[in-house]
Design a protein around this motif. Sequence first.
Motif, PDB file in Angstrom:
ATOM      1  N   ILE A  38       0.869  -1.172   0.021  1.00 47.80           N
ATOM      2  CA  ILE A  38       0.201   0.071  -0.097  1.00 47.80           C
ATOM      3  C   ILE A  38       0.888   1.072  -0.194  1.00 47.80           C
ATOM      4  CG2 ILE A  38      -1.509   1.318   1.376  1.00 47.80           C
ATOM      5  CD1 ILE A  38      -2.861  -1.288   2.295  1.00 47.80           C
ATOM      6  N   ASN A  39       1.718   1.309   0.910  1.00 52.93           N
ATOM      7  CA  ASN A  39       2.754   2.190   1.121  1.00 52.93           C
ATOM      8  C   ASN A  39       3.375   2.509  -0.293  1.00 52.93           C
ATOM      9  OD1 ASN A  39       2.082   2.981   3.579  1.00 52.93           O
ATOM     10  ND2 ASN A  39       3.780   1.622   4.437  1.00 52.93           N
ATOM     11  N   GLY A  40       3.981   1.350  -0.960  1.00 49.32           N
ATOM     12  CA  GLY A  40       4.502   1.604  -2.195  1.00 49.32           C
ATOM     13  C   GLY A  40       3.835   2.095  -3.305  1.00 49.32           C
ATOM     14  N   LEU A  41       2.642   1.489  -3.340  1.00 53.69           N
ATOM     15  CA  LEU A  41       1.434   2.221  -4.414  1.00 53.69           C
ATOM     16  C   LEU A  41       1.379   3.678  -4.306  1.00 53.69           C
ATOM     17  CD1 LEU A  41      -0.697   1.736  -6.622  1.00 53.69           C
ATOM     18  CD2 LEU A  41      -2.213   1.095  -4.874  1.00 53.69           C
ATOM     19  N   VAL A  42       1.191   4.221  -2.764  1.00 51.78           N
ATOM     20  CA  VAL A  42       0.706   5.555  -2.859  1.00 51.78           C
ATOM     21  C   VAL A  42       1.873   6.475  -3.101  1.00 51.78           C
ATOM     22  CG1 VAL A  42       0.417   7.223  -0.870  1.00 51.78           C
ATOM     23  CG2 VAL A  42      -0.639   5.235  -0.936  1.00 51.78           C
ATOM     24  N   LEU A  43       3.166   6.067  -2.846  1.00 52.95           N
ATOM     25  CA  LEU A  43       4.421   7.005  -3.258  1.00 52.95           C
ATOM     26  C   LEU A  43       4.174   6.771  -4.621  1.00 52.95           C
ATOM     27  CD1 LEU A  43       6.883   5.558  -0.820  1.00 52.95           C
ATOM     28  CD2 LEU A  43       6.545   7.612  -1.091  1.00 52.95           C
ATOM     29  N   THR A  44       4.137   5.982  -5.470  1.00 51.31           N
ATOM     30  CA  THR A  44       4.083   5.809  -6.920  1.00 51.31           C
ATOM     31  C   THR A  44       3.194   6.642  -7.396  1.00 51.31           C
ATOM     32  OG1 THR A  44       4.972   3.440  -6.892  1.00 51.31           O
ATOM     33  CG2 THR A  44       4.329   4.510  -8.850  1.00 51.31           C
ATOM     34  N   GLY A  45       1.923   6.625  -6.867  1.00 53.15           N
ATOM     35  CA  GLY A  45       0.680   7.627  -7.484  1.00 53.15           C
ATOM     36  C   GLY A  45       1.266   9.349  -7.117  1.00 53.15           C
ATOM     37  N   VAL A  46       1.751   9.439  -5.652  1.00 59.79           N
ATOM     38  CA  VAL A  46       2.422  10.816  -5.338  1.00 59.79           C
ATOM     39  C   VAL A  46       3.311  11.112  -6.645  1.00 59.79           C
ATOM     40  CG1 VAL A  46       3.700  11.958  -3.692  1.00 59.79           C
ATOM     41  CG2 VAL A  46       1.618  10.514  -3.101  1.00 59.79           C
ATOM     42  N   SER A  47       4.252  10.359  -7.170  1.00 55.85           N
ATOM     43  CA  SER A  47       5.161  10.876  -8.025  1.00 55.85           C
ATOM     44  C   SER A  47       4.502  11.274  -9.205  1.00 55.85           C
ATOM     45  CB  SER A  47       6.022   9.599  -8.533  1.00 55.85           C
ATOM     46  OG  SER A  47       5.490   8.952  -9.090  1.00 55.85           O
ATOM     47  N   PHE A  48       3.255  10.806  -9.585  1.00 58.37           N
ATOM     48  CA  PHE A  48       2.468  11.260 -10.719  1.00 58.37           C
ATOM     49  C   PHE A  48       1.969  12.837 -10.498  1.00 58.37           C
ATOM     50  CE2 PHE A  48       2.748   6.989 -12.083  1.00 58.37           C
ATOM     51  CZ  PHE A  48       3.178   7.086 -13.563  1.00 58.37           C
ATOM     52  N   LEU A  49       1.334  12.853  -8.909  1.00 59.26           N
ATOM     53  CA  LEU A  49       0.827  13.999  -8.613  1.00 59.26           C
ATOM     54  C   LEU A  49       1.937  15.305  -8.541  1.00 59.26           C
ATOM     55  CD1 LEU A  49      -1.694  15.528  -7.333  1.00 59.26           C
ATOM     56  CD2 LEU A  49      -0.898  14.686  -5.083  1.00 59.26           C
TER      57      LEU A  49
END
Length: 411
Positions: free
Chosen positions: A288-299
């Motif tokens: 979950i943490n890894g997915l969120v960090l990757t999504g934040v990188s696009f944000l």
Amino acid sequence: MVKLLNRYAETFSGLSKEVWWLSLITLVNRAGAMVIPFLSLYLTDDLQFTKAQVGWIMTSFGVGSFFGSWLGGKLCDIIGYYKVILGALIFTGVGFFVVQQLHTFWSICIGFFLLITVADAARPAFFVALSAYSKPENKTRSLTLIRLAINLGFSAGPAVGGLIIAFAGYAALFWIDGITCIIAGLILIQTLHPKKARVLDKEKVVEQPVAPQSDLAYVIFLVALAIFGFIFVQYFSTMPLYYKEIHSLSEENIGLLLAMNGALIFLFEMPLIAYIERKKWSSISGLINGLVLTGVSFLMLLITPWTGILILGMAAATLGEMIAFPLGNKFALDRSKKGRQGAYMGLYSMSFAVAHIFGHNAGMQMAQAYGFDLTWLVMIGFTGIGFVLLIIVKKMLAAESKNKSLYLNTK
């Protein structure tokens, strides 16, 4: 500095010699896969195919990976991981020799489909072998060591491959790729033959195994993982175009940004995983943490036009990868104890194949039709979907654990 290096080295302590041999075999095999990064250039420059034709050849590549992962999982449960890995390495080596003789569009589509089917049949078998050669408490770090070998191989391979093409042409590349696969197979025979290698994981697989497709928590986990893969592959297809077209980066600077991913993984992934193990994170929480960090990188890319944000975005995505992929691997291996390991790990590998089949092409099509900003918004939306699915899995696992505790208390 010496103290820091000693601490880094300590993160590798306790891993079995079999895992180190498996990592060396992976390194030789991945470093030898030099054709892959230059495949589009080979098809357009040497064979004069159009971009559309190259796209279909790459699709056959992805379909071969999907089918090979399924086939490898099935074979692993029937004949064992050692025979699957050995057969895949040897026949992939021979396959490289054959494919270089193909020159028509359809023959190359079929040839590369068969080649990657055979090559990727080894993927689930490698996971099962890693599980067998690792003590349960060392599995996450063992998986991380294999990832380091893969990243080192992929870093060294293109550099050497470019020199080979410059001095000897593409034909030599196919020959060397084939030979390295066979060498990896010979190393396997000498070091990990069942009569020589120790099986360290003594945990018994259940007598009445659960089919992975009947394990609802695992199926939802795989869907979330495929979504994660769909998002993450943008960094190696759509994102380089964004760097060039929107931020006007040169090919050299784009290469440095992409190389940053491998460098960060090499330097920090093993210490990071050792830290996470000490903190006793659950596999799903890490994912979950890894997915969120990757999504934040696009944000990040939508917040400011500042070019420096590209570095921060790559760092965030790489951190997400370093956390999520080893822990995702560990969850799949642990869950496979409920049933046949080959089938479980075959589906795990197939989830990434699905991401490659659809992720690259979808990202490119969206960027061309709607622009990069909307494409990144879509990726953030997929991040949200993946997040919800993983929360569902986490709640299902908590319910399973509670029911198991109640059952044991009533015995």
